[in-house]
Design a protein around this motif. Sequence first.
Motif, mmCIF file in Angstrom:
data_model
loop_
_atom_site.group_PDB
_atom_site.id
_atom_site.type_symbol
_atom_site.label_atom_id
_atom_site.label_comp_id
_atom_site.label_asym_id
_atom_site.label_seq_id
_atom_site.Cartn_x
_atom_site.Cartn_y
_atom_site.Cartn_z
ATOM 1 N N LYS A 44 0.830 -1.217 0.000
ATOM 2 C CA LYS A 44 0.000 0.000 0.000
ATOM 3 C C LYS A 44 0.858 1.258 0.000
ATOM 4 O O LYS A 44 0.537 2.244 -0.673
ATOM 5 N N THR A 45 1.952 1.220 0.752
ATOM 6 C CA THR A 45 2.831 2.385 0.825
ATOM 7 C C THR A 45 3.543 2.622 -0.501
ATOM 8 O O THR A 45 3.733 3.766 -0.915
ATOM 9 N N CYS A 46 3.915 1.543 -1.170
ATOM 10 C CA CYS A 46 4.516 1.676 -2.507
ATOM 11 C C CYS A 46 3.531 2.313 -3.483
ATOM 12 O O CYS A 46 3.918 3.131 -4.335
ATOM 13 N N GLU A 47 2.265 1.925 -3.370
ATOM 14 C CA GLU A 47 1.243 2.519 -4.243
ATOM 15 C C GLU A 47 1.140 4.017 -4.007
ATOM 16 O O GLU A 47 0.972 4.808 -4.950
ATOM 17 N N ARG A 48 1.244 4.430 -2.750
ATOM 18 C CA ARG A 48 1.247 5.862 -2.427
ATOM 19 C C ARG A 48 2.466 6.552 -3.033
ATOM 20 O O ARG A 48 2.377 7.668 -3.556
ATOM 21 N N ALA A 49 3.604 5.893 -2.952
ATOM 22 C CA ALA A 49 4.829 6.472 -3.502
ATOM 23 C C ALA A 49 4.735 6.610 -5.021
ATOM 24 O O ALA A 49 5.144 7.637 -5.588
ATOM 25 N N LEU A 50 4.183 5.587 -5.686
ATOM 26 C CA LEU A 50 4.037 5.644 -7.139
ATOM 27 C C LEU A 50 3.074 6.748 -7.553
ATOM 28 O O LEU A 50 3.317 7.470 -8.530
ATOM 29 N N LEU A 51 1.976 6.874 -6.817
ATOM 30 C CA LEU A 51 1.013 7.938 -7.107
ATOM 31 C C LEU A 51 1.647 9.303 -6.920
ATOM 32 O O LEU A 51 1.449 10.211 -7.732
ATOM 33 N N CYS A 52 2.438 9.408 -5.867
ATOM 34 C CA CYS A 52 3.090 10.686 -5.564
ATOM 35 C C CYS A 52 4.099 11.068 -6.643
ATOM 36 O O CYS A 52 4.163 12.220 -7.058
ATOM 37 N N ILE A 53 4.877 10.110 -7.089
ATOM 38 C CA ILE A 53 5.910 10.405 -8.075
ATOM 39 C C ILE A 53 5.312 10.735 -9.433
ATOM 40 O O ILE A 53 5.933 11.391 -10.273
ATOM 41 N N GLN A 54 4.068 10.277 -9.690
ATOM 42 C CA GLN A 54 3.396 10.564 -10.950
ATOM 43 C C GLN A 54 2.750 11.952 -10.951
ATOM 44 O O GLN A 54 2.443 12.490 -12.009
ATOM 45 N N MET A 55 2.545 12.495 -9.781
ATOM 46 C CA MET A 55 1.907 13.799 -9.681
ATOM 47 C C MET A 55 2.937 14.900 -9.839
ATOM 48 O O MET A 55 4.146 14.678 -9.703
ATOM 49 N N ASP A 56 2.453 16.089 -10.092
ATOM 50 C CA ASP A 56 3.354 17.220 -10.336
ATOM 51 C C ASP A 56 4.270 17.518 -9.160
ATOM 52 O O ASP A 56 5.417 17.919 -9.351
ATOM 53 N N ASN A 57 3.761 17.301 -7.937
ATOM 54 C CA ASN A 57 4.589 17.630 -6.779
ATOM 55 C C ASN A 57 5.632 16.565 -6.488
ATOM 56 O O ASN A 57 6.437 16.723 -5.579
ATOM 57 N N GLY A 58 5.644 15.482 -7.274
ATOM 58 C CA GLY A 58 6.625 14.431 -7.044
ATOM 59 C C GLY A 58 7.614 14.289 -8.178
ATOM 60 O O GLY A 58 8.431 13.382 -8.162
ATOM 61 N N ILE A 59 7.541 15.153 -9.189
ATOM 62 C CA ILE A 59 8.396 14.989 -10.357
ATOM 63 C C ILE A 59 9.236 16.240 -10.579
ATOM 64 O O ILE A 59 8.739 17.356 -10.538
ATOM 65 N N CYS A 60 10.531 15.988 -10.778
ATOM 66 C CA CYS A 60 11.455 17.054 -11.159
ATOM 67 C C CYS A 60 11.418 18.241 -10.202
ATOM 68 O O CYS A 60 11.186 19.369 -10.613
ATOM 69 N N THR A 61 11.659 17.992 -8.942
ATOM 70 C CA THR A 61 11.828 19.075 -7.989
ATOM 71 C C THR A 61 13.250 19.599 -8.119
ATOM 72 O O THR A 61 14.021 19.155 -8.971
ATOM 73 N N GLU A 62 13.622 20.521 -7.242
ATOM 74 C CA GLU A 62 14.958 21.092 -7.329
ATOM 75 C C GLU A 62 16.039 20.034 -7.108
ATOM 76 O O GLU A 62 17.137 20.146 -7.628
ATOM 77 N N ASP A 63 15.710 19.006 -6.321
ATOM 78 C CA ASP A 63 16.709 17.987 -6.004
ATOM 79 C C ASP A 63 16.675 16.807 -6.958
ATOM 80 O O ASP A 63 17.500 15.904 -6.861
ATOM 81 N N ASP A 64 15.717 16.768 -7.861
ATOM 82 C CA ASP A 64 15.562 15.614 -8.747
ATOM 83 C C ASP A 64 15.555 16.059 -10.206
ATOM 84 O O ASP A 64 15.247 17.193 -10.534
ATOM 85 N N ASP A 65 15.895 15.132 -11.086
ATOM 86 C CA ASP A 65 15.679 15.347 -12.515
ATOM 87 C C ASP A 65 14.834 14.193 -13.032
ATOM 88 O O ASP A 65 14.531 13.257 -12.309
ATOM 89 N N CYS A 66 14.449 14.272 -14.291
ATOM 90 C CA CYS A 66 13.538 13.260 -14.839
ATOM 91 C C CYS A 66 14.146 11.863 -14.777
ATOM 92 O O CYS A 66 13.449 10.891 -14.498
ATOM 93 N N PHE A 67 15.443 11.763 -15.014
ATOM 94 C CA PHE A 67 16.087 10.446 -14.988
ATOM 95 C C PHE A 67 15.983 9.831 -13.600
ATOM 96 O O PHE A 67 15.657 8.652 -13.449
ATOM 97 N N ASN A 68 16.269 10.624 -12.556
ATOM 98 C CA ASN A 68 16.198 10.113 -11.191
ATOM 99 C C ASN A 68 14.780 9.684 -10.834
ATOM 100 O O ASN A 68 14.571 8.691 -10.134
ATOM 101 N N CYS A 69 13.794 10.447 -11.281
ATOM 102 C CA CYS A 69 12.401 10.106 -11.000
ATOM 103 C C CYS A 69 12.015 8.784 -11.666
ATOM 104 O O CYS A 69 11.338 7.955 -11.055
ATOM 105 N N GLU A 70 12.447 8.607 -12.916
ATOM 106 C CA GLU A 70 12.150 7.359 -13.615
ATOM 107 C C GLU A 70 12.835 6.181 -12.924
ATOM 108 O O GLU A 70 12.255 5.101 -12.785
#
Length: 241
Positions: free
Chosen positions: A137-163
């Motif tokens: 269940k927690t992994c599902e939350r993490a996947l949902l979060c990373i797919q949303m705008d607030n979980g992708i490409c923040t200042e500390d991340d780039d698209c490669f790291n997110c993928e």
Amino acid sequence: MSNEVSRQISLFSTQMQNRIFGDGTIAILESLLASKDVKSSLEIRSALKEFMRHESLSIIREITEKSVENKLLIADFLIRAFVLIGDVESCLALRYEALLLRDEKASSDTRLEVSYHEWLTLAEQLFDNGFYSAATKTCERALLCIQMDNGICTEDDDCFNCEHAFENIKRLKDAAIILAASQTGTNRVQVQASEYMKKKINQQLKQQESICTETYSSGSTLFRNGIKRRNLRKLQEHQCL
């Protein structure tokens, strides 16, 4: 148990019952658990675990009307206490509930947003401690979060790291699903084995009852059968004559 330990237990209990959640109460708990006597330490931890589980349920019911900030502060205190006591299950359960609360309120306060890093860290800890269903269940939350705008490409991340993180979370989720299923399968086998043993025991009891009944009546049965065989032999002899 020494008088000093008894005094500290009483003091910690009073702090909890008075709902004093702070560093001072944590310091009392740390001092209480610093015993060098292994047996005494295990007994104290066991007693504190039972006490804290009971108190935490009461506290959670009491704070339902409080603000999100107060709820999170109290949850953080309880998590710290459970960590010290060594109650991993309660600690992880409270961390999961705290993240859910933040996630629920994040739409109105962006400071409460939960990053996929937080979900992933919790998922890994749940997985490592054998709570595979909760880890899924927690992994599902993490996947949902990373797919949303607030979980992708923040200042500390780039698209490669997110993928890369997305793939890691999927692998962890798949492993958790497999292990959760194997746990369920093991439980099912245990239940089936238990039912089989019950049937065998019942069958044996019935057989024993049958044997007892047969033993009780065997004398008269054998006597009657003997008379029948004797009469049959006499009849055959007369027929031959």
